[in-house]
Structures are given as structure tokens and as C-alpha cells.
Design a protein around this motif. Structure first.
Motif, PDB file in Angstrom:
ATOM      1  N   UNK A 206       0.816  -1.214   0.000  1.00 44.48           N
ATOM      2  CA  UNK A 206       0.000   0.000   0.000  1.00 44.48           C
ATOM      3  C   UNK A 206       0.848   1.261   0.000  1.00 44.48           C
ATOM      4  N   UNK A 207       1.970   1.280   0.715  1.00 41.27           N
ATOM      5  CA  UNK A 207       2.831   2.459   0.718  1.00 41.27           C
ATOM      6  C   UNK A 207       3.378   2.733  -0.679  1.00 41.27           C
ATOM      7  N   UNK A 208       3.754   1.663  -1.377  1.00 43.80           N
ATOM      8  CA  UNK A 208       4.274   1.791  -2.739  1.00 43.80           C
ATOM      9  C   UNK A 208       3.189   2.340  -3.665  1.00 43.80           C
ATOM     10  N   UNK A 209       1.979   1.796  -3.560  1.00 48.27           N
ATOM     11  CA  UNK A 209       0.855   2.291  -4.366  1.00 48.27           C
ATOM     12  C   UNK A 209       0.549   3.747  -4.048  1.00 48.27           C
ATOM     13  N   UNK A 210       0.575   4.097  -2.744  1.00 48.38           N
ATOM     14  CA  UNK A 210       0.300   5.479  -2.352  1.00 48.38           C
ATOM     15  C   UNK A 210       1.313   6.442  -2.948  1.00 48.38           C
ATOM     16  N   UNK A 211       2.568   6.003  -2.985  1.00 53.58           N
ATOM     17  CA  UNK A 211       3.639   6.894  -3.434  1.00 53.58           C
ATOM     18  C   UNK A 211       3.664   7.071  -4.946  1.00 53.58           C
ATOM     19  N   UNK A 212       3.282   6.023  -5.689  1.00 46.45           N
ATOM     20  CA  UNK A 212       3.506   6.028  -7.136  1.00 46.45           C
ATOM     21  C   UNK A 212       2.255   6.334  -7.950  1.00 46.45           C
ATOM     22  N   UNK A 213       1.091   5.832  -7.523  1.00 52.47           N
ATOM     23  CA  UNK A 213      -0.078   5.841  -8.417  1.00 52.47           C
ATOM     24  C   UNK A 213      -0.873   7.140  -8.379  1.00 52.47           C
ATOM     25  N   UNK A 214      -1.515   7.416  -9.511  1.00 50.29           N
ATOM     26  CA  UNK A 214      -2.431   8.562  -9.630  1.00 50.29           C
ATOM     27  C   UNK A 214      -3.883   8.106  -9.734  1.00 50.29           C
ATOM     28  N   UNK A 215      -4.082   6.823 -10.057  1.00 51.84           N
ATOM     29  CA  UNK A 215      -5.418   6.254 -10.202  1.00 51.84           C
ATOM     30  C   UNK A 215      -5.380   4.801  -9.711  1.00 51.84           C
ATOM     31  N   UNK A 216      -6.531   4.310  -9.296  1.00 47.37           N
ATOM     32  CA  UNK A 216      -6.670   2.912  -8.901  1.00 47.37           C
ATOM     33  C   UNK A 216      -7.786   2.279  -9.729  1.00 47.37           C
ATOM     34  N   UNK A 217      -7.505   1.097 -10.293  1.00 51.78           N
ATOM     35  CA  UNK A 217      -8.536   0.284 -10.931  1.00 51.78           C
ATOM     36  C   UNK A 217      -8.743  -0.936 -10.050  1.00 51.78           C
ATOM     37  N   UNK A 218      -9.945  -1.064  -9.514  1.00 48.02           N
ATOM     38  CA  UNK A 218     -10.271  -2.158  -8.600  1.00 48.02           C
ATOM     39  C   UNK A 218     -11.152  -3.163  -9.332  1.00 48.02           C
ATOM     40  N   UNK A 219     -10.703  -4.425  -9.344  1.00 46.01           N
ATOM     41  CA  UNK A 219     -11.491  -5.477  -9.981  1.00 46.01           C
ATOM     42  C   UNK A 219     -12.371  -6.122  -8.911  1.00 46.01           C
ATOM     43  N   UNK A 220     -13.667  -5.998  -9.081  1.00 46.11           N
ATOM     44  CA  UNK A 220     -14.609  -6.521  -8.097  1.00 46.11           C
ATOM     45  C   UNK A 220     -15.916  -6.862  -8.803  1.00 46.11           C
ATOM     46  N   UNK A 221     -16.447  -8.037  -8.474  1.00 45.63           N
ATOM     47  CA  UNK A 221     -17.712  -8.482  -9.073  1.00 45.63           C
ATOM     48  C   UNK A 221     -17.638  -8.447 -10.596  1.00 45.63           C
ATOM     49  N   UNK A 222     -16.482  -8.871 -11.136  1.00 49.71           N
ATOM     50  CA  UNK A 222     -16.265  -8.996 -12.586  1.00 49.71           C
ATOM     51  C   UNK A 222     -16.303  -7.657 -13.312  1.00 49.71           C
ATOM     52  N   UNK A 223     -16.089  -6.554 -12.578  1.00 47.99           N
ATOM     53  CA  UNK A 223     -16.079  -5.227 -13.182  1.00 47.99           C
ATOM     54  C   UNK A 223     -14.743  -4.535 -12.915  1.00 47.99           C
ATOM     55  N   UNK A 224     -14.386  -3.635 -13.825  1.00 48.64           N
ATOM     56  CA  UNK A 224     -13.202  -2.791 -13.656  1.00 48.64           C
ATOM     57  C   UNK A 224     -13.685  -1.425 -13.188  1.00 48.64           C
ATOM     58  N   UNK A 225     -13.456  -1.129 -11.914  1.00 53.81           N
ATOM     59  CA  UNK A 225     -13.944   0.114 -11.324  1.00 53.81           C
ATOM     60  C   UNK A 225     -12.781   1.072 -11.107  1.00 53.81           C
ATOM     61  N   UNK A 226     -12.865   2.272 -11.686  1.00 55.63           N
ATOM     62  CA  UNK A 226     -11.772   3.243 -11.626  1.00 55.63           C
ATOM     63  C   UNK A 226     -12.030   4.285 -10.536  1.00 55.63           C
ATOM     64  N   UNK A 227     -10.970   4.565  -9.757  1.00 54.27           N
ATOM     65  CA  UNK A 227     -11.017   5.570  -8.687  1.00 54.27           C
ATOM     66  C   UNK A 227      -9.876   6.556  -8.913  1.00 54.27           C
ATOM     67  N   UNK A 228     -10.147   7.822  -8.735  1.00 54.53           N
ATOM     68  CA  UNK A 228      -9.123   8.849  -8.882  1.00 54.53           C
ATOM     69  C   UNK A 228      -8.354   8.968  -7.579  1.00 54.53           C
ATOM     70  N   UNK A 229      -7.027   9.012  -7.674  1.00 58.08           N
ATOM     71  CA  UNK A 229      -6.207   9.157  -6.476  1.00 58.08           C
ATOM     72  C   UNK A 229      -5.401   7.902  -6.188  1.00 58.08           C
ATOM     73  N   UNK A 230      -4.628   7.943  -5.085  1.00 57.62           N
ATOM     74  CA  UNK A 230      -3.793   6.809  -4.744  1.00 57.62           C
ATOM     75  C   UNK A 230      -4.578   5.770  -3.936  1.00 57.62           C
ATOM     76  N   UNK A 231      -3.865   4.798  -3.360  1.00 63.50           N
ATOM     77  CA  UNK A 231      -4.570   3.690  -2.715  1.00 63.50           C
ATOM     78  C   UNK A 231      -5.332   4.127  -1.468  1.00 63.50           C
ATOM     79  N   UNK A 232      -4.744   4.991  -0.659  1.00 59.56           N
ATOM     80  CA  UNK A 232      -5.437   5.444   0.550  1.00 59.56           C
ATOM     81  C   UNK A 232      -6.717   6.194   0.203  1.00 59.56           C
ATOM     82  N   UNK A 233      -6.647   6.997  -0.845  1.00 63.11           N
ATOM     83  CA  UNK A 233      -7.841   7.728  -1.278  1.00 63.11           C
ATOM     84  C   UNK A 233      -8.903   6.763  -1.815  1.00 63.11           C
ATOM     85  N   UNK A 234      -8.450   5.727  -2.515  1.00 62.10           N
ATOM     86  CA  UNK A 234      -9.377   4.684  -2.984  1.00 62.10           C
ATOM     87  C   UNK A 234     -10.046   3.989  -1.799  1.00 62.10           C
TER      88      UNK A 234
END
Length: 637
Positions: A206-234
């Protein structure tokens, strides 16, 4: 940009994606998260063109160059630096074109190749590659070692370096931190932040994701759900969404209250130490994570140790190593219930060696390891996954440990680790790495250890299980020693750090940010040493040449005597050989040639006498030269 429209994909009878959409804009850095088996790696295969959607359309710009980390590394004779440079396929292709042009003496093509090589920065590629490999932990001496000389973990670093050196428009990284230590992770974070292309990253750090990413794509219930921000914000966005669902919210509330009590208790006990303040900031996020843990279905607790003797284990001036090689010395540690210690140090400094010494897998080379009779160690390391019985189930493993326990009790315990229903009775062999790690942790926890030694416990664990492990460790009442590249785990579970460096293991008065600063200073110091080394080498060579010249001058008379004697000996040996040939003439022994025979015999006698004297002179001079040389060398040393 990357665009997926209404894509569906089935693998092995399981639906991974169904009527799902995705957009990734150029230059964005996307974290791809979701439970193990949800389809993250399959999406990577689709982006590389290795898999195709059953329905819908996935578009990746045709002109984009794609780089990803190879999973296999053949045992090559090729040097490590050449192997990494192979990652720049355009450079290698131009190299081949240039060699062909030179072989055919095609001047126009040679000039064209040089122009293109200059345009892609090919003339400094070796320096860039060496710098990149240094960031990933390779020493200067390792650059020329053959690939086959490296272990599996280090070969994965080579594959990562090969992906990074490629001038890619799209980089796909699947768990890039798994084989890295903390200092290499810090370096990789900085490198990826500067990367100008599009990045899609699978990680459970999670620290690595927080430091590097600008967006998160979460795979859940067979869907690709996009969230703006890093992992903590997601996490915050998703937690708010889950909390709106009443059934999940009620379960989450119980967990949130429990975690909030922990936060409050720690707040009032927090010392002024930097690591304590750093830890407080990290655990204040825990109530936010409560709904996510409740939703994950994985929740376990450490069983209360039967005894908590004090002290548990003591090291007194201990020395540890292998064979005649000393790794650590003068180690002093006193572990008591409540000790919560994180081990920091560069790769190869001896963190795992210290853990093995504490675990009793290594005997001290000197000093003492004093274990309380009531000590019960729980030791987790990656190599211990291999000790699981591949043909046995999770339930059978526990039944062998506690044959008196009811099956229902054991099933209830395993359910907290995600082994419920038929999953508890399946054999270990087909399990994923994460499932095997879960089972190994379950077996350790069931034994009620009062000293817990964890060497990289989060490898193969997904984010949900890592959060569950963090929560369980916060409740644990025994002593805890952790080696981990997961900074979130370190920040939220340990109270103090021990720095393993320069054959020592000493208290580190600082947090992970201070350790990062220490690493940077150490790297700068190493670089300064490398820069001054050539100057020292020149000075050393100059001094060596001066000493050699002085030695030559002092030994010159003896060397001249030896040289003169050797030349004279050679002349006399030739003369004696000639006399021997003349004396072989049978006619020389007739009565009328007695005078000739006598003259030759007199010459032979004189030559043999002179040769004997010269050989004695040569031998004395050689002995004198040896003695003088040894004397001068001793003075120079």
C-alpha cells in the motif's frame, strides 16, 4: 489512450470480466488491485495481446512500445549488464544493423545507424544501465558476473531492470517489490515517479501504491472500477460506499470500535520517539480500513500465549555467520514480552542471519544465546512454505498438531484464514503462494508462540490479508521481531527499529523516513568513495612504481652478476658440447694423435673447472638477490 468497451473474459470456466469498461490516459500511473484470482494478470495478458476478450473491444495504441517483467530467466553465460541492456530492443536492433553495415562496408548505412544510435542515447546506455542496476542493489563487481551465477530473487531483479531500461510507452509491472528490500523499493519509487510513460502496476504494497499511483482500478464483481487518487484515497472512497450498505456497515462498526480503542490506547502511550509518532499517524487510518476488512471475509487473531516469561531470549556479545565467514558480531539483544522490533538494513547486511540466530537455526560462533525454558518461538520465513505436506489439507495439518481438538473447532479457526468449507480439505499442492503463506501463518498462530519472528511475512499476501495480519499483530501480546519490505506493516506493528549494518545490529533512533535519509547518505558516501578510488589507485600505482624502481636500483649489481654468469655458463656449456663431439672421433685415440688428444682433454678439464666456478658464483648471487629482495619488500610493507 487505453480503452476497453464492454469486455468480457472467461478463464477456466470462471468469469473474470463481464461487460466491463476501462479508460487509461497517457502518462497516468494506475494501480491495479483486487483479490487473488480476480483477473489482474489476465488483464496484463490482454494488454500485451496474448489474450483476447471473448466479447467487447480492448484498444491499445498500435505504436506504443510495451515493457513488462519476464517471469523466467535462463541460466546464461552472458554478463548481468549485457542481459539488462537487452531490454532496450531498439538499441540491440540498431547494433545488429550497424554490424551488418560495417561487414559490408556500406558507409551510408553506417552513418545512418550512428545517427539513430545517437538519437536514442545509445552511447551512454552502459552508464545508464549500471546506474539503474546500482539502484536495484547490484554492486559494481556483480555487473560483469554471468546471469547464471545469480539466485532466483536476484534474477528477478535483473528482469525488472531489463523492463526499466526499455524506453516503453506502456509499462506493466506485476508485484515489482516482491524481491526487493526497503532501500531498493525507495529507489524504484523515485524512478517510477520520474517515468514519463503510462504505468499499470499490480502491487500489494500500500505504501508503494500510495507513493507512485495517480489512479486505482479495482477489480470486483467482474467489473473494472476506476477511482481517482492513490490507494489510501481509494480505500476512503470505497469504505464510504460500503458503509452505506447497512448489513456491511453493522459488521464494520464492531471492527471500527475495536481498532479505535487501539488507536486511543497507543495515542496516550506514545513517546516522543520519531518512530512512535510515525506509527501513530499510520494507525489513525485503521478505523477507515475497518469496513474493508469486514467486507474481505478474512479476519484472524493470535491466540494468547500460555506463558510470557521475562526475559524470553537474550543474546550476549554474540557472533553469527556461516563457516569461517562472520556476518554479524557483538550482538546484544534482550527480548521481553511486548518487544516490537523491526530490522532495517541493506540487502545482504545480515537481517535474515540475525533472525535465524534468534530462531535457533544458527548457533552463535561466539558469545551466548540464552533462551528461557518457557520460550515458544513462532518463526515464519518463505523457505518454510516448502516444509508443508503437499498432499495434506489445511485441516489435516492442524489435526496432526492437535489430535484432541474437535474438527469443528479446527474448521472455525481455519475459517479466519479463508479456509472454509471444502477449501479446508483440499490438498496443499495446487494452492497459490498466498494460500500457502496463509496456512503457514495459521499453523504458527495455533501453536501460541510468545516470540514471533517474521522474515518477509507479506510476500504473496494480498492487501486484504495484509490488513488482517496487521490487525492481528497489533493485538499480539508476545515479543515481535519483523524483517519486511512492507513499510505499512512496519509502521503499524513495531515500536522501535534495529539497524543491521557493518557487521553490527544496533538501535536505530528514527523512523522509516529517517532510514530513507540514512540510505541516501550512505549511497552518496559510496559514490564519493567510488569517485576517489581511481585517484587512490593512481597514487598507489605511482608509489608502487617508485618502490619497484628503488628495488631495481639496489639489486642491479647482483642482477648484473647473475646475467653475466648465465651468459658465460651458456658459452662454456656450448664449448664443452663441442669438445665432447671432438673426443668422440675414434681416430683421435691412435698413437700418432696422442698430442691432439691430450690438448683436447686439457681444454675440457679447464672448461669444466671454469664452469664449476661460474655456477658457484651464479648460485651465490641468486641467494644474495633473494635475501635482498625479501629485505626490501619487508621494509616497503
Amino acid at each position: 489512450m487505453i480503452r476497453a468497451q464492454s469486455i468480457s473474459l472467461m478463464r477456466g470456466g470462471d468469469v473474470l470480466f463481464e461487460d466491463s469498461d476501462l479508460q487509461v490516459f497517457p502518462g497516468h500511473k494506475v494501480g491495479l488491485v483486487g483479490r487473488n484470482g480476480c483477473g489482474k494478470s489476465s488483464l496484463f495478458s490482454m494488454l500485451r495481446g496474448e489474450l483476447h476478450a471473448d466479447t467487447g473491444d480492448l484498444h491499445v495504441p498500435a505504436e506504443w512500445r510495451i515493457a513488462s517483467v519476464a517471469q523466467d530467466t535462463p541460466a546464461l553465460e552472458k554478463s548481468a549488464i549485457d542481459y539488462v541492456m537487452d531490454g532496450d530492443t531498439e538499441f540491440r536492433a540498431l547494433e545488429e544493423q550497424l554490424a551488418t553495415a560495417e561487414a559490408s562496408n556500406n558507409g551510408e548505412q553506417i552513418a545512418h545507424c550512428h545517427d539513430k544510435l545517437a538519437a536514442i542515447g545509445a552511447y551512454d546506455i552502459q552508464a545508464r544501465t549500471a546506474s539503474l542496476m546500482a539502484g536495484l542493489g547490484f554492486t559494481q563487481s556483480q555487473l560483469q558476473q554471468p546471469v547464471k551465477a545469480f539466485s532466483g530473487g536476484w534474477r528477478m531483479r535483473l528482469n525488472l531492470a531489463q523492463a526499466l531500461i526499455a524506453r516503453a510507452d506502456l509499462m506493466l509491472l506485476d508485484e515489482p517489490t516482491n524481491h526487493l528490500d526497503v532501500d531498493a523499493i525507495f529507489w524504484l519509487e523515485g524512478w517510477l515517479k520520474q517515468y514519463e510513460g503510462t504505468l499499470i502496476l499490480i502491487s500489494h504494497d500500500r505504501d508503494f501504491l500510495d507513493s507512485v499511483t495517480t489512479d486505482i482500478v479495482h477489480i470486483e464483481h467482474n467489473k473494472l472500477n476506476t477511482y481517482k487518487g492513490n490507494y489510501s484515497q481509494f480505500e476512503r472512497q470505497r469504505a464510504e460506499h460500503l458503509a452505506q450498505q447497512q448489513s456491511e456497515f453493522e459488521k464494520a462498526q464492531v471492527m471500527r470500535q475495536h481498532l479505535q480503542k487501539y488507536v486511543d490506547r497507543f495515542r496516550y502511550k506514545a513517546s516522543k520517539a520519531k518512530q512512535a509518532q510515525s506509527r501513530l499517524k499510520a494507525i489513525e487510518k485503521l478505523p477507515t480500513q475497518a469496513p474493508l476488512r469486514a467486507e474481505s471475509g478474512v479476519d484472524f487473531h493470535f491466540l494468547e500465549p500460555e506463558k510470557l516469561p521475562n526475559p524470553l531470549l537474550t543474546l550476549r556479545d554474540a557472533k553469527a555467520g556461516y563457516g569461517d565467514t562472520t556476518i554479524l558480531e557483538h550482538i546484544k539483544l534482550n527480548l521481553v514480552p511486548g518487544t516490537r522490533l523491526g530490522l532495517l538494513g541493506r540487502n545482504g547486511a545480515g537481517k535474515s542471519t540475525l533472525i535465524k540466530l534468534l530462531a535457533g537455526e544458527l548457533e552463535p560462533m561466539a558469545g551466548e544465546r540464552i533462551a528461557n525454558p518457557g520460550l515458544r518461538i513462532g518463526y515464519f520465513a518463505q523457505h518454510q512454505l516448502e516444509t508443508l505436506d503437499m498432499s495434506a489439507s489445511a485441516l489435516l495439518h492442524l489435526q496432526r498438531m492437535d489430535s484432541a481438538a474437535s474438527e469443528q473447532k479446527l474448521r472455525d479457526f481455519l475459517g479466519g484464514f479463508g479456509f472454509s468449507g471444502d477449501h479446508a480439505t483440499r490438498p496443499v499442492e495446487p494452492m497459490s503462494g498466498g494460500e500457502k503463506a496463509r496456512l503457514a501463518l495459521a499453523l504458527i498462530i495455533y501453536q501460541r508462540p510468545n516470540l514471533l519472528l517474521l522474515d518477509e511475512p507479506t510476500n504473496h499476501l494480498d492487501l486484504g490479508l495484509r490488513d488482517a495480519l496487521v490487525a492481528a499483530l497489533q493485538e499480539y501480546e508476545g515479543a515481535l521481531i519483523v524483517v519486511s519490505h512492507d513499510r505499512h506493516l512496519l509502521r503499524t506493528t513495531v515500536d522501535e527499529f534495529c539497524l543491521v549494518a557493518d557487521k553490527k545490529a544496533e538501535t536505530f533512533d528514527g523512523d522509516l523516513d529517517a532510514y530513507h535519509a540514512w540510505l541516501q547518505e550512505r549511497a552518496a558516501s559510496d559514490k564519493r568513495s567510488e569517485q576517489t578510488a581511481p585517484s587512490r589507485q593512481r597514487d598507489n600505482r605511482k608509489e608502487q612504481k617508485r618502490k619497484e624502481a628503488e628495488m631495481r636500483q639496489k639489486t642491479k649489481p647482483l642482477r648484473q652478476t647473475i646475467e653475466k654468469a648465465e651468459k658465460s655458463i651458456q658459452i662454456l656449456e656450448n664449448e664443452l658440447a663441442d669438445l665432447h663431439d671432438q673426443l668422440s672421433d675414434n681416430s683421435l685415440y691412435n698413437d700418432d694423435r696422442k698430442a691432439d688428444l691430450q690438448a683436447l682433454l686439457d681444454k675440457q678439464t679447464a672448461a669444466q673447472k671454469e664452469l664449476s666456478e661460474l655456477e658457484e658464483t651464479w648460485m651465490e648471487a641468486e641467494e644474495s638477490l633473494t635475501e635482498l629482495t625479501e629485505e626490501l619488500q619487508s621494509e616497503n610493507d
